[in-house]
Design a protein around this motif. Sequence first.
Motif, PDB file in Angstrom:
ATOM      1  N   ASP A  78       0.830  -1.208   0.000  1.00 51.17           N
ATOM      2  CA  ASP A  78       0.000   0.000   0.000  1.00 51.17           C
ATOM      3  C   ASP A  78       0.867   1.261   0.000  1.00 51.17           C
ATOM      4  O   ASP A  78       0.581   2.224  -0.725  1.00 51.17           O
ATOM      5  N   VAL A  79       1.919   1.262   0.816  1.00 52.01           N
ATOM      6  CA  VAL A  79       2.806   2.425   0.886  1.00 52.01           C
ATOM      7  C   VAL A  79       3.510   2.632  -0.452  1.00 52.01           C
ATOM      8  O   VAL A  79       3.623   3.768  -0.952  1.00 52.01           O
ATOM      9  N   ALA A 127       2.235  -6.712  -7.978  1.00 50.46           N
ATOM     10  CA  ALA A 127       1.422  -6.655  -6.760  1.00 50.46           C
ATOM     11  C   ALA A 127       1.105  -5.200  -6.404  1.00 50.46           C
ATOM     12  O   ALA A 127      -0.025  -4.876  -6.000  1.00 50.46           O
ATOM     13  N   ILE A 128       2.092  -4.315  -6.565  1.00 50.48           N
ATOM     14  CA  ILE A 128       1.861  -2.887  -6.328  1.00 50.48           C
ATOM     15  C   ILE A 128       0.833  -2.353  -7.324  1.00 50.48           C
ATOM     16  O   ILE A 128      -0.068  -1.581  -6.965  1.00 50.48           O
ATOM     17  N   ALA A 129       0.952  -2.786  -8.586  1.00 51.17           N
ATOM     18  CA  ALA A 129       0.024  -2.326  -9.623  1.00 51.17           C
ATOM     19  C   ALA A 129      -1.409  -2.747  -9.314  1.00 51.17           C
ATOM     20  O   ALA A 129      -2.359  -2.006  -9.603  1.00 51.17           O
ATOM     21  N   GLN A 130      -1.586  -3.925  -8.733  1.00 46.84           N
ATOM     22  CA  GLN A 130      -2.926  -4.363  -8.349  1.00 46.84           C
ATOM     23  C   GLN A 130      -3.516  -3.428  -7.299  1.00 46.84           C
ATOM     24  O   GLN A 130      -4.695  -3.060  -7.367  1.00 46.84           O
ATOM     25  N   VAL A 131      -2.705  -3.038  -6.329  1.00 51.04           N
ATOM     26  CA  VAL A 131      -3.171  -2.102  -5.300  1.00 51.04           C
ATOM     27  C   VAL A 131      -3.556  -0.774  -5.942  1.00 51.04           C
ATOM     28  O   VAL A 131      -4.592  -0.177  -5.604  1.00 51.04           O
ATOM     29  N   LEU A 132      -2.747  -0.306  -6.890  1.00 50.89           N
ATOM     30  CA  LEU A 132      -3.065   0.941  -7.590  1.00 50.89           C
ATOM     31  C   LEU A 132      -4.420   0.846  -8.284  1.00 50.89           C
ATOM     32  O   LEU A 132      -5.245   1.761  -8.193  1.00 50.89           O
ATOM     33  N   ALA A 133      -4.637  -0.252  -9.005  1.00 51.52           N
ATOM     34  CA  ALA A 133      -5.876  -0.394  -9.775  1.00 51.52           C
ATOM     35  C   ALA A 133      -7.092  -0.501  -8.866  1.00 51.52           C
ATOM     36  O   ALA A 133      -8.181  -0.053  -9.225  1.00 51.52           O
ATOM     37  N   VAL A 134      -6.919  -1.083  -7.686  1.00 53.05           N
ATOM     38  CA  VAL A 134      -8.030  -1.231  -6.737  1.00 53.05           C
ATOM     39  C   VAL A 134      -8.344   0.093  -6.053  1.00 53.05           C
ATOM     40  O   VAL A 134      -9.511   0.496  -5.946  1.00 53.05           O
ATOM     41  N   HIS A 135      -7.305   0.797  -5.595  1.00 52.38           N
ATOM     42  CA  HIS A 135      -7.513   1.991  -4.774  1.00 52.38           C
ATOM     43  C   HIS A 135      -7.502   3.300  -5.563  1.00 52.38           C
ATOM     44  O   HIS A 135      -8.006   4.318  -5.069  1.00 52.38           O
ATOM     45  N   HIS A 136      -6.922   3.272  -6.767  1.00 52.01           N
ATOM     46  CA  HIS A 136      -6.853   4.489  -7.582  1.00 52.01           C
ATOM     47  C   HIS A 136      -7.238   4.171  -9.030  1.00 52.01           C
ATOM     48  O   HIS A 136      -6.443   4.419  -9.957  1.00 52.01           O
ATOM     49  N   PRO A 137      -8.423   3.649  -9.262  1.00 51.43           N
ATOM     50  CA  PRO A 137      -8.793   3.237 -10.625  1.00 51.43           C
ATOM     51  C   PRO A 137      -8.783   4.385 -11.627  1.00 51.43           C
ATOM     52  O   PRO A 137      -8.539   4.160 -12.819  1.00 51.43           O
ATOM     53  N   VAL A 177       1.014  -8.834   2.667  1.00 53.10           N
ATOM     54  CA  VAL A 177      -0.020  -8.501   1.685  1.00 53.10           C
ATOM     55  C   VAL A 177      -1.407  -8.685   2.293  1.00 53.10           C
ATOM     56  O   VAL A 177      -1.663  -9.628   3.032  1.00 53.10           O
ATOM     57  N   ARG A 178      -2.297  -7.744   1.980  1.00 51.16           N
ATOM     58  CA  ARG A 178      -3.642  -7.789   2.555  1.00 51.16           C
ATOM     59  C   ARG A 178      -4.580  -8.589   1.658  1.00 51.16           C
ATOM     60  O   ARG A 178      -4.692  -8.293   0.458  1.00 51.16           O
ATOM     61  N   PRO A 179      -5.273  -9.579   2.188  1.00 50.02           N
ATOM     62  CA  PRO A 179      -6.194 -10.371   1.360  1.00 50.02           C
ATOM     63  C   PRO A 179      -7.324  -9.539   0.779  1.00 50.02           C
ATOM     64  O   PRO A 179      -7.919  -9.914  -0.231  1.00 50.02           O
ATOM     65  N   GLU A 180      -7.610  -8.385   1.387  1.00 55.81           N
ATOM     66  CA  GLU A 180      -8.692  -7.533   0.876  1.00 55.81           C
ATOM     67  C   GLU A 180      -8.418  -7.066  -0.555  1.00 55.81           C
ATOM     68  O   GLU A 180      -9.356  -6.869  -1.343  1.00 55.81           O
ATOM     69  N   THR A 181      -7.143  -6.889  -0.894  1.00 58.26           N
ATOM     70  CA  THR A 181      -6.822  -6.454  -2.252  1.00 58.26           C
ATOM     71  C   THR A 181      -7.226  -7.517  -3.256  1.00 58.26           C
ATOM     72  O   THR A 181      -7.841  -7.222  -4.289  1.00 58.26           O
TER      73      THR A 181
END
Length: 281
Positions: free
Chosen positions: A79-80, A107-117, A201-205
């Motif tokens: 996330d950071v 993995a970072i890119a997945q977080v980006l797409a989830v939180h900053h679509p 890693v957070r399973p929520e992602t």
Amino acid sequence: MTATFLGMSSVVAGDGTRISYGQFGRAEGDPLLMLMGLGIDRWGWVRQRGALGARYRCITPDNRGTGLSDKPEDGYSLDVMAEDAIAVLDHAGVSSAHVIGASMGGAIAQVLAVHHPDRVRSLTLACTAGRLHTWRRQLLDEWLDLLATRGRTAFARENLRWVIGARHLRRLWPAAAVVAPLAVRAPVRGIRGHIQALLDVRPETYEALGAIVPQTMVMTGSQDILTPVADAEELVDRIPGARLEIVLGAAHGFMVTRAADFNRRTLSFLESATQARRGLV
């Protein structure tokens, strides 16, 4: 073909960590954010400079812990590091970009797409996974032990067999054993931070991947033993409309060992994603 170097910059992230990033390619091209994997700085994309730089404005951060970015002792998480990437885009004056992530960068890119679509025009996930299976958690724990007991050089050489695979390793050894520590240039604290980020890693992602909107391509090598084809298939099943590309005979680091294949498939996908955004297909 040599891509035009557009310069180096840096930005201070929310927690005070300075994140360095480079830019190359076409200054007027669509922005393409390129996120590299564990322990590797922006030079991991060196074999993409000509092909992708010919069409895109490529933005390549050094993840915290690598390259010219700060290398704190702690404060690492996916996330950071996703927020670090957003800070880079903001500093570069980019409202949204195509995003490529390899391995940990995926993995970072997945977080980006989830939180900053709204910041992601398209998503390319290479040699990566959505979940931390038990066997991979155990492997990462072993890597932490190796770092603590034998240091960065031993880690880099052990990591090599996971990244380039047995076939390439037999062909390139012993030269590869010399090159590996030069490729993984991050200090122990940076590598340790990256491993810890993956372990935490957070399973929520993963659960939220079903809400990803941007067009997505998941690319993997058929001989990848670190993030096997099954990981790519899980992502494709989870992300609506995702496209699967399997590079036959390729291992984990195929953006280097099979660069022409990687570049061709990536350019084809980016073109189709751009046309879809413009309503041309």
